[in-house]
Design a protein around this motif. Sequence first.
Motif, PDB file in Angstrom:
ATOM      1  N   GLN A 189     -40.357  53.704  13.104  1.00 16.14           N
ATOM      2  CA  GLN A 189     -40.280  52.493  12.285  1.00 16.14           C
ATOM      3  C   GLN A 189     -41.621  51.761  12.266  1.00 16.14           C
ATOM      4  OE1 GLN A 189     -37.361  51.992  10.465  1.00 16.14           O
ATOM      5  NE2 GLN A 189     -37.175  54.016  11.400  1.00 16.14           N
ATOM      6  N   GLU A 190     -41.998  51.276  11.067  1.00 21.22           N
ATOM      7  CA  GLU A 190     -43.288  50.600  10.869  1.00 21.22           C
ATOM      8  C   GLU A 190     -43.578  49.530  11.925  1.00 21.22           C
ATOM      9  OE1 GLU A 190     -45.910  50.858   8.958  1.00 21.22           O
ATOM     10  OE2 GLU A 190     -45.138  52.575   7.846  1.00 21.22           O
ATOM     11  N   ARG A 191     -42.574  48.703  12.218  1.00 18.13           N
ATOM     12  CA  ARG A 191     -42.835  47.526  13.062  1.00 18.13           C
ATOM     13  C   ARG A 191     -42.540  47.763  14.540  1.00 18.13           C
ATOM     14  NH1 ARG A 191     -42.672  42.357  10.541  1.00 18.13           N
ATOM     15  NH2 ARG A 191     -43.288  41.634  12.593  1.00 18.13           N
ATOM     16  N   CYS A 192     -42.363  49.010  14.946  1.00 18.16           N
ATOM     17  CA  CYS A 192     -42.017  49.275  16.340  1.00 18.16           C
ATOM     18  C   CYS A 192     -43.273  49.585  17.151  1.00 18.16           C
ATOM     19  CB  CYS A 192     -41.050  50.451  16.420  1.00 18.16           C
ATOM     20  SG  CYS A 192     -40.580  50.824  18.102  1.00 18.16           S
ATOM     21  N   ILE A 193     -43.541  48.761  18.182  1.00 18.01           N
ATOM     22  CA  ILE A 193     -44.703  49.000  19.048  1.00 18.01           C
ATOM     23  C   ILE A 193     -44.371  50.066  20.077  1.00 18.01           C
ATOM     24  CG2 ILE A 193     -46.250  48.047  20.798  1.00 18.01           C
ATOM     25  CD1 ILE A 193     -46.048  45.366  19.430  1.00 18.01           C
ATOM     26  N   ASP A 194     -43.242  49.880  20.764  1.00 10.28           N
ATOM     27  CA  ASP A 194     -42.859  50.885  21.750  1.00 10.28           C
ATOM     28  C   ASP A 194     -41.361  50.847  22.012  1.00 10.28           C
ATOM     29  OD1 ASP A 194     -42.319  48.808  23.610  1.00 10.28           O
ATOM     30  OD2 ASP A 194     -44.402  48.811  24.259  1.00 10.28           O
ATOM     31  N   VAL A 195     -40.892  51.937  22.586  1.00 14.39           N
ATOM     32  CA  VAL A 195     -39.481  52.072  22.936  1.00 14.39           C
ATOM     33  C   VAL A 195     -39.439  52.545  24.381  1.00 14.39           C
ATOM     34  CG1 VAL A 195     -37.346  53.314  22.445  1.00 14.39           C
ATOM     35  CG2 VAL A 195     -38.863  52.668  20.575  1.00 14.39           C
ATOM     36  N   GLY A 247     -37.002  53.914  31.726  1.00 12.94           N
ATOM     37  CA  GLY A 247     -38.292  53.624  32.360  1.00 12.94           C
ATOM     38  C   GLY A 247     -39.470  54.361  31.749  1.00 12.94           C
ATOM     39  N   GLN A 248     -39.215  55.217  30.760  1.00 13.70           N
ATOM     40  CA  GLN A 248     -40.326  55.909  30.099  1.00 13.70           C
ATOM     41  C   GLN A 248     -40.650  55.156  28.824  1.00 13.70           C
ATOM     42  OE1 GLN A 248     -38.642  60.015  29.900  1.00 13.70           O
ATOM     43  NE2 GLN A 248     -40.789  60.544  30.098  1.00 13.70           N
ATOM     44  N   VAL A 249     -41.945  54.896  28.608  1.00 10.48           N
ATOM     45  CA  VAL A 249     -42.350  54.160  27.418  1.00 10.48           C
ATOM     46  C   VAL A 249     -42.887  55.137  26.386  1.00 10.48           C
ATOM     47  CG1 VAL A 249     -43.845  52.341  26.523  1.00 10.48           C
ATOM     48  CG2 VAL A 249     -42.895  52.153  28.821  1.00 10.48           C
ATOM     49  N   PHE A 250     -42.367  55.023  25.171  1.00 10.54           N
ATOM     50  CA  PHE A 250     -42.819  55.867  24.071  1.00 10.54           C
ATOM     51  C   PHE A 250     -43.494  54.972  23.032  1.00 10.54           C
ATOM     52  CE2 PHE A 250     -39.054  57.701  25.980  1.00 10.54           C
ATOM     53  CZ  PHE A 250     -39.442  59.016  26.207  1.00 10.54           C
ATOM     54  N   PRO A 251     -44.759  55.227  22.712  1.00 14.92           N
ATOM     55  CA  PRO A 251     -45.429  54.375  21.717  1.00 14.92           C
ATOM     56  C   PRO A 251     -44.814  54.554  20.338  1.00 14.92           C
ATOM     57  CG  PRO A 251     -46.856  56.204  22.361  1.00 14.92           C
ATOM     58  CD  PRO A 251     -45.641  56.273  23.233  1.00 14.92           C
ATOM     59  N   GLY A 252     -44.632  53.452  19.629  1.00 18.41           N
ATOM     60  CA  GLY A 252     -44.085  53.498  18.277  1.00 18.41           C
ATOM     61  C   GLY A 252     -45.194  53.509  17.243  1.00 18.41           C
ATOM     62  N   LYS A 253     -44.786  53.493  15.971  1.00 21.13           N
ATOM     63  CA  LYS A 253     -45.733  53.558  14.861  1.00 21.13           C
ATOM     64  C   LYS A 253     -46.730  52.396  14.916  1.00 21.13           C
ATOM     65  CE  LYS A 253     -45.150  55.398  10.264  1.00 21.13           C
ATOM     66  NZ  LYS A 253     -44.286  55.534   9.104  1.00 21.13           N
ATOM     67  N   ALA A 254     -46.234  51.210  15.231  1.00 23.05           N
ATOM     68  CA  ALA A 254     -47.088  50.014  15.212  1.00 23.05           C
ATOM     69  C   ALA A 254     -48.112  50.030  16.343  1.00 23.05           C
ATOM     70  CB  ALA A 254     -46.233  48.758  15.304  1.00 23.05           C
ATOM     71  N   ALA A 255     -47.828  50.731  17.428  1.00 26.18           N
ATOM     72  CA  ALA A 255     -48.751  50.762  18.567  1.00 26.18           C
ATOM     73  C   ALA A 255     -50.054  51.401  18.134  1.00 26.18           C
ATOM     74  CB  ALA A 255     -48.148  51.557  19.714  1.00 26.18           C
ATOM     75  N   LYS A 256     -49.934  52.513  17.429  1.00 26.86           N
ATOM     76  CA  LYS A 256     -51.126  53.231  16.992  1.00 26.86           C
ATOM     77  C   LYS A 256     -51.946  52.341  16.076  1.00 26.86           C
ATOM     78  CE  LYS A 256     -48.668  57.583  17.367  1.00 26.86           C
ATOM     79  NZ  LYS A 256     -47.235  57.382  17.191  1.00 26.86           N
ATOM     80  N   LYS A 257     -51.253  51.590  15.222  1.00 24.65           N
ATOM     81  CA  LYS A 257     -51.971  50.716  14.292  1.00 24.65           C
ATOM     82  C   LYS A 257     -52.770  49.661  15.043  1.00 24.65           C
ATOM     83  CE  LYS A 257     -49.352  50.820  10.059  1.00 24.65           C
ATOM     84  NZ  LYS A 257     -48.138  50.285   9.493  1.00 24.65           N
ATOM     85  N   ASP A 258     -52.104  48.961  15.960  1.00 23.85           N
ATOM     86  CA  ASP A 258     -52.774  47.861  16.637  1.00 23.85           C
ATOM     87  C   ASP A 258     -53.980  48.339  17.435  1.00 23.85           C
ATOM     88  OD1 ASP A 258     -50.997  46.197  15.527  1.00 23.85           O
ATOM     89  OD2 ASP A 258     -49.865  45.765  17.348  1.00 23.85           O
TER      90      ASP A 258
END
Length: 161
Positions: free
Chosen positions: A102-108, A112-123
């Motif tokens: 999703q466009e506005r998702c930074i991470d999920v 306890g495991q963090v997965f970078p979202g679409k928005a993370a790469k953008k920022d």
Amino acid sequence: ATECDLPEHRRSPPPIDFSKVDPSKPEELLKMSKKGRTLMVFATVSGDPTEKETEEITGLWQGSLFNANFDIQRFVVGSNRVIFMLRDGSLAWEVKDFLVSQERCIDVTVEGQVFPGKAAKKDDAKYKQQNDVKAKKSKKKSEHKKPDLEGNSASHLKQEL
């Protein structure tokens, strides 16, 4: 009381058939061990949203998941944080895959495991990406000026002189 009547933490975990587990996919094992158990998936929304915006954005995500037959509850826990609660934890990874796209998702965060979202790469890479695009454009222009017949531009230039 039957198993179903017991609170979740008292129920015996679902039996795992290890013969069906692919050792190269630890997620498969996690999925099996979470089958039928409640699991929380945390997501972060990008762009400094207000709690109301987060409510709206994640509501759309929840709607999409609901339409895909995911039984999921949503709790906004901060101005940009939301918890999706799944009745069947084995679906958490599919939910995660949807959310990170999703466009506005930074991470999920799942287990306890963090997965970078679409928005993370953008920022993080916003500036870098802009530069990459410029570099690609300028390269393309120079490539199309003259066909390089010998594959060695230096000797090609000498012939022109």
